[in-house]
Design an enzyme around this catalytic site. Structure first.
Site, PDB file in Angstrom:
ATOM      1  N   GLU A   1      -5.066   7.166  10.753  1.00 32.32           N
ATOM      2  CA  GLU A   1      -3.913   6.479  11.325  1.00 32.32           C
ATOM      3  C   GLU A   1      -2.701   7.369  11.078  1.00 32.32           C
ATOM      4  O   GLU A   1      -2.332   7.635   9.923  1.00 32.32           O
ATOM      5  CB  GLU A   1      -3.704   5.113  10.670  1.00 32.32           C
ATOM      6  CG  GLU A   1      -2.495   4.396  11.268  1.00 32.32           C
ATOM      7  CD  GLU A   1      -2.169   3.074  10.573  1.00 32.32           C
ATOM      8  OE1 GLU A   1      -3.055   2.482   9.918  1.00 32.32           O
ATOM      9  OE2 GLU A   1      -1.005   2.651  10.684  1.00 32.32           O
TER      10      GLU A   1
ATOM     11  N   ASN B   1      -0.658  -6.627  12.108  1.00 33.69           N
ATOM     12  CA  ASN B   1      -0.595  -6.752  10.655  1.00 33.69           C
ATOM     13  C   ASN B   1       0.152  -8.056  10.307  1.00 33.69           C
ATOM     14  O   ASN B   1       1.301  -8.240  10.716  1.00 33.69           O
ATOM     15  CB  ASN B   1       0.134  -5.533  10.083  1.00 33.69           C
ATOM     16  CG  ASN B   1       0.252  -5.576   8.568  1.00 33.69           C
ATOM     17  OD1 ASN B   1       0.524  -6.620   7.990  1.00 33.69           O
ATOM     18  ND2 ASN B   1       0.067  -4.442   7.932  1.00 33.69           N
TER      19      ASN B   1
ATOM     20  N   ARG C   1      -1.856  -5.439  -2.012  1.00 37.09           N
ATOM     21  CA  ARG C   1      -1.157  -4.536  -2.926  1.00 37.09           C
ATOM     22  C   ARG C   1      -1.513  -4.854  -4.373  1.00 37.09           C
ATOM     23  O   ARG C   1      -1.881  -5.977  -4.691  1.00 37.09           O
ATOM     24  CB  ARG C   1       0.359  -4.705  -2.752  1.00 37.09           C
ATOM     25  CG  ARG C   1       0.884  -4.092  -1.477  1.00 37.09           C
ATOM     26  CD  ARG C   1       2.396  -4.251  -1.389  1.00 37.09           C
ATOM     27  NE  ARG C   1       2.944  -3.374  -0.377  1.00 37.09           N
ATOM     28  CZ  ARG C   1       3.354  -2.129  -0.604  1.00 37.09           C
ATOM     29  NH1 ARG C   1       3.317  -1.624  -1.821  1.00 37.09           N
ATOM     30  NH2 ARG C   1       3.822  -1.393   0.384  1.00 37.09           N
TER      31      ARG C   1
ATOM     32  N   HIS D   1       3.430 -10.187   6.637  1.00 37.95           N
ATOM     33  CA  HIS D   1       4.724 -10.840   6.392  1.00 37.95           C
ATOM     34  C   HIS D   1       4.718 -12.347   6.625  1.00 37.95           C
ATOM     35  O   HIS D   1       5.675 -13.022   6.250  1.00 37.95           O
ATOM     36  CB  HIS D   1       5.840 -10.098   7.121  1.00 37.95           C
ATOM     37  CG  HIS D   1       5.986  -8.705   6.575  1.00 37.95           C
ATOM     38  ND1 HIS D   1       6.199  -8.471   5.234  1.00 37.95           N
ATOM     39  CD2 HIS D   1       5.868  -7.486   7.159  1.00 37.95           C
ATOM     40  CE1 HIS D   1       6.224  -7.157   5.021  1.00 37.95           C
ATOM     41  NE2 HIS D   1       6.028  -6.541   6.171  1.00 37.95           N
TER      42      HIS D   1
ATOM     43  N   HIS E   1      -2.525  -5.824   4.084  1.00 39.36           N
ATOM     44  CA  HIS E   1      -2.444  -4.870   2.978  1.00 39.36           C
ATOM     45  C   HIS E   1      -2.494  -5.642   1.670  1.00 39.36           C
ATOM     46  O   HIS E   1      -1.598  -6.438   1.402  1.00 39.36           O
ATOM     47  CB  HIS E   1      -1.117  -4.102   3.117  1.00 39.36           C
ATOM     48  CG  HIS E   1      -0.923  -3.017   2.094  1.00 39.36           C
ATOM     49  ND1 HIS E   1       0.130  -2.137   2.149  1.00 39.36           N
ATOM     50  CD2 HIS E   1      -1.635  -2.659   1.003  1.00 39.36           C
ATOM     51  CE1 HIS E   1       0.046  -1.292   1.129  1.00 39.36           C
ATOM     52  NE2 HIS E   1      -1.014  -1.594   0.419  1.00 39.36           N
TER      53      HIS E   1
ATOM     54  N   HIS F   1       3.412   2.259  11.931  1.00 43.20           N
ATOM     55  CA  HIS F   1       4.506   2.161  10.955  1.00 43.20           C
ATOM     56  C   HIS F   1       5.854   2.249  11.658  1.00 43.20           C
ATOM     57  O   HIS F   1       6.168   3.249  12.298  1.00 43.20           O
ATOM     58  CB  HIS F   1       4.440   3.203   9.835  1.00 43.20           C
ATOM     59  CG  HIS F   1       5.006   2.630   8.570  1.00 43.20           C
ATOM     60  ND1 HIS F   1       6.347   2.636   8.284  1.00 43.20           N
ATOM     61  CD2 HIS F   1       4.412   1.943   7.565  1.00 43.20           C
ATOM     62  CE1 HIS F   1       6.539   1.999   7.147  1.00 43.20           C
ATOM     63  NE2 HIS F   1       5.391   1.563   6.695  1.00 43.20           N
ATOM     64  N   GLY F   2       6.571   1.160  11.559  1.00 42.47           N
ATOM     65  CA  GLY F   2       7.930   1.113  12.107  1.00 42.47           C
ATOM     66  C   GLY F   2       7.991   0.958  13.618  1.00 42.47           C
ATOM     67  O   GLY F   2       9.060   1.071  14.216  1.00 42.47           O
TER      68      GLY F   2
ATOM     69  N   ARG G   1       2.067  -8.956  -3.772  1.00 43.94           N
ATOM     70  CA  ARG G   1       3.337  -9.577  -3.369  1.00 43.94           C
ATOM     71  C   ARG G   1       3.214 -10.413  -2.094  1.00 43.94           C
ATOM     72  O   ARG G   1       4.035 -11.259  -1.835  1.00 43.94           O
ATOM     73  CB  ARG G   1       4.425  -8.520  -3.190  1.00 43.94           C
ATOM     74  CG  ARG G   1       4.195  -7.602  -2.028  1.00 43.94           C
ATOM     75  CD  ARG G   1       5.374  -6.685  -1.788  1.00 43.94           C
ATOM     76  NE  ARG G   1       5.424  -5.598  -2.759  1.00 43.94           N
ATOM     77  CZ  ARG G   1       6.041  -4.446  -2.513  1.00 43.94           C
ATOM     78  NH1 ARG G   1       6.671  -4.271  -1.377  1.00 43.94           N
ATOM     79  NH2 ARG G   1       6.028  -3.483  -3.403  1.00 43.94           N
TER      80      ARG G   1
ATOM     81  N   THR H   1       5.065   0.893   2.771  1.00 47.90           N
ATOM     82  CA  THR H   1       4.412   2.191   2.573  1.00 47.90           C
ATOM     83  C   THR H   1       5.375   3.296   3.017  1.00 47.90           C
ATOM     84  O   THR H   1       5.936   3.248   4.102  1.00 47.90           O
ATOM     85  CB  THR H   1       3.111   2.251   3.405  1.00 47.90           C
ATOM     86  OG1 THR H   1       2.401   1.030   3.209  1.00 47.90           O
ATOM     87  CG2 THR H   1       2.247   3.408   2.981  1.00 47.90           C
TER      88      THR H   1
ATOM     89  N   GLU I   1      -5.748  -2.673   4.413  1.00 45.72           N
ATOM     90  CA  GLU I   1      -5.084  -1.508   3.819  1.00 45.72           C
ATOM     91  C   GLU I   1      -5.093  -1.679   2.307  1.00 45.72           C
ATOM     92  O   GLU I   1      -4.826  -2.769   1.801  1.00 45.72           O
ATOM     93  CB  GLU I   1      -3.633  -1.425   4.290  1.00 45.72           C
ATOM     94  CG  GLU I   1      -3.486  -1.225   5.772  1.00 45.72           C
ATOM     95  CD  GLU I   1      -2.029  -1.272   6.189  1.00 45.72           C
ATOM     96  OE1 GLU I   1      -1.142  -1.408   5.325  1.00 45.72           O
ATOM     97  OE2 GLU I   1      -1.777  -1.172   7.389  1.00 45.72           O
TER      98      GLU I   1
HETATM   99  N1  PXP Z   1       0.197   1.122   9.067  1.00 49.51           N
HETATM  100  C1  PXP Z   1       0.240   1.164   7.706  1.00 49.51           C
HETATM  101  C2  PXP Z   1      -0.679   2.089   6.999  1.00 49.51           C
HETATM  102  C3  PXP Z   1       1.113   0.337   6.988  1.00 49.51           C
HETATM  103  O1  PXP Z   1       1.130   0.382   5.645  1.00 49.51           O
HETATM  104  C4  PXP Z   1       1.938  -0.565   7.698  1.00 49.51           C
HETATM  105  C5  PXP Z   1       2.845  -1.483   6.946  1.00 49.51           C
HETATM  106  O2  PXP Z   1       2.107  -2.366   6.181  1.00 49.51           O
HETATM  107  C6  PXP Z   1       1.846  -0.577   9.103  1.00 49.51           C
HETATM  108  C7  PXP Z   1       0.991   0.289   9.761  1.00 49.51           C
HETATM  109  C8  PXP Z   1       2.661  -1.504   9.934  1.00 49.51           C
HETATM  110  O3  PXP Z   1       4.007  -1.122   9.820  1.00 49.51           O
HETATM  111  P1  PXP Z   1       5.122  -2.101  10.365  1.00 49.51           P
HETATM  112  O4  PXP Z   1       5.072  -3.345   9.530  1.00 49.51           O
HETATM  113  O5  PXP Z   1       6.385  -1.308  10.172  1.00 49.51           O
HETATM  114  O6  PXP Z   1       4.804  -2.373  11.803  1.00 49.51           O
END
Ligand code: PXP
Length: 236
Positions: free
Chosen positions: A150, A6, A44, A9, A42, A190-191, A48, A100, A69
């Site tokens: 997911e 992803n 949004r 950032h 993503h 995520h995370g 942003r 998220t 996303e």
């Molecule tokens: N999966 C989804 C659905 C997300 O919204 C995000 C964050 O944009 C991620 C995965 C990736 O999460 P992280 O940036 O914490 O690795």
């Protein structure tokens, strides 16, 4: 197990100065070159980080798989139908959130989501839903006709106490197995980072990880190609 990176950032950094660098498209290409199996971003409601211009360029240059996303809104559906990514991941969205915050509540929105998903699938787009490791929500994902899910690993990633972490891992494993038995491919994310990824990698039913922040944070120091290669070596 595949890795999708992803790149949101890189765009966050660009927008910190409303500048034209760093270029997320270049980061995406280098991530692919380093072995990423897909690129995720993503878009949004508040734009942003990722903007329509990024999506158009991603669509033109990404050779692996583009997964966008987005919230399940009419505005976003229009964008998806114009860009035609390989995958749309439906996520919940709250304006003030930093990231998220949890999975989508599919159970409470079955009728709406079924039509929404069908329209996107008719355009040849695969649909994923970001969902908590909750079996009723996974059943609802099957009902609305998604191609894959997911599983949200956020609770696992945030838990500081070992007992809590073990319980969270167990829930993710059960959810992945359950999804597979329903005929749904199970991705997770995520995370996730370089330190906590191991127990997730050991779940055989999970076929793909979606990782953003930790890879981009490391890329700021060692470069995106190195950051992606290091994550792939942990997955392998
Ligand atoms: N999966 C989804 C659905 C997300 O919204 C995000 C964050 O944009 C991620 C995965 C990736 O999460 P992280 O940036 O914490 O690795």
């Amino acid at each position: 197990m595949r890795l999708s990176v992803n790149v949101d950032h890189f765009a966050t950094l660009r927008e910190a100065r409303r500048s034209n660098e760093p270029e997320p498209v270049l980061a995406a290409l280098l991530a692919e070159q380093a072995g990423a199996d897909g690129i995720v971003c993503h878009i949004r409601g508040d734009r942003r980080h990722i903007k329509e211009r990024d999506l158009r360029l991603f669509r033109q240059v990404i050779k692996t798989k583009l997964n966008i996303e987005m919230a399940a809104t009419e505005e976003m559906k229009k964008i998806a139908l114009e860009i035609k990514p390989d995958v749309v991941s439906l996520v919940p969205e709250r304006e003030e959130e930093l990231t998220t915050e949890g999975g989508l509540d599919v159970l409470s929105n079955i009728t709406y989501l079924r039509t929404h998903i069908q329209e996107l699938q008719n355009a040849g787009i695969k649909i994923s839903i970001f969902v908590d490791p909750n079996l009723k929500q996974i059943d609802a994902c099957k009902t609305v006709g998604v191609d894959l899910i997911e599983i949200n690993t956020g609770k696992y990633a945030d838990s500081k106490v070992e007992k809590e972490r073990n319980k969270a891992i167990q829930e993710i494993q059960t959810a992945a197995r359950y999804a597979k038995n329903l005929g749904l491919e199970a991705h997770a994310g995520h995370g996730l980072d370089y330190k906590n990824i191991r127990p997730i990698v050991e779940i055989p039913e999970i076929t793909e990880l979606s990782i953003g922040f930790s890879i981009v944070a490391r890329a700021a120091i060692v470069g995106i190609e190195m950051a992606v290669r290091e994550m792939i070596s942990l997955i392998d």
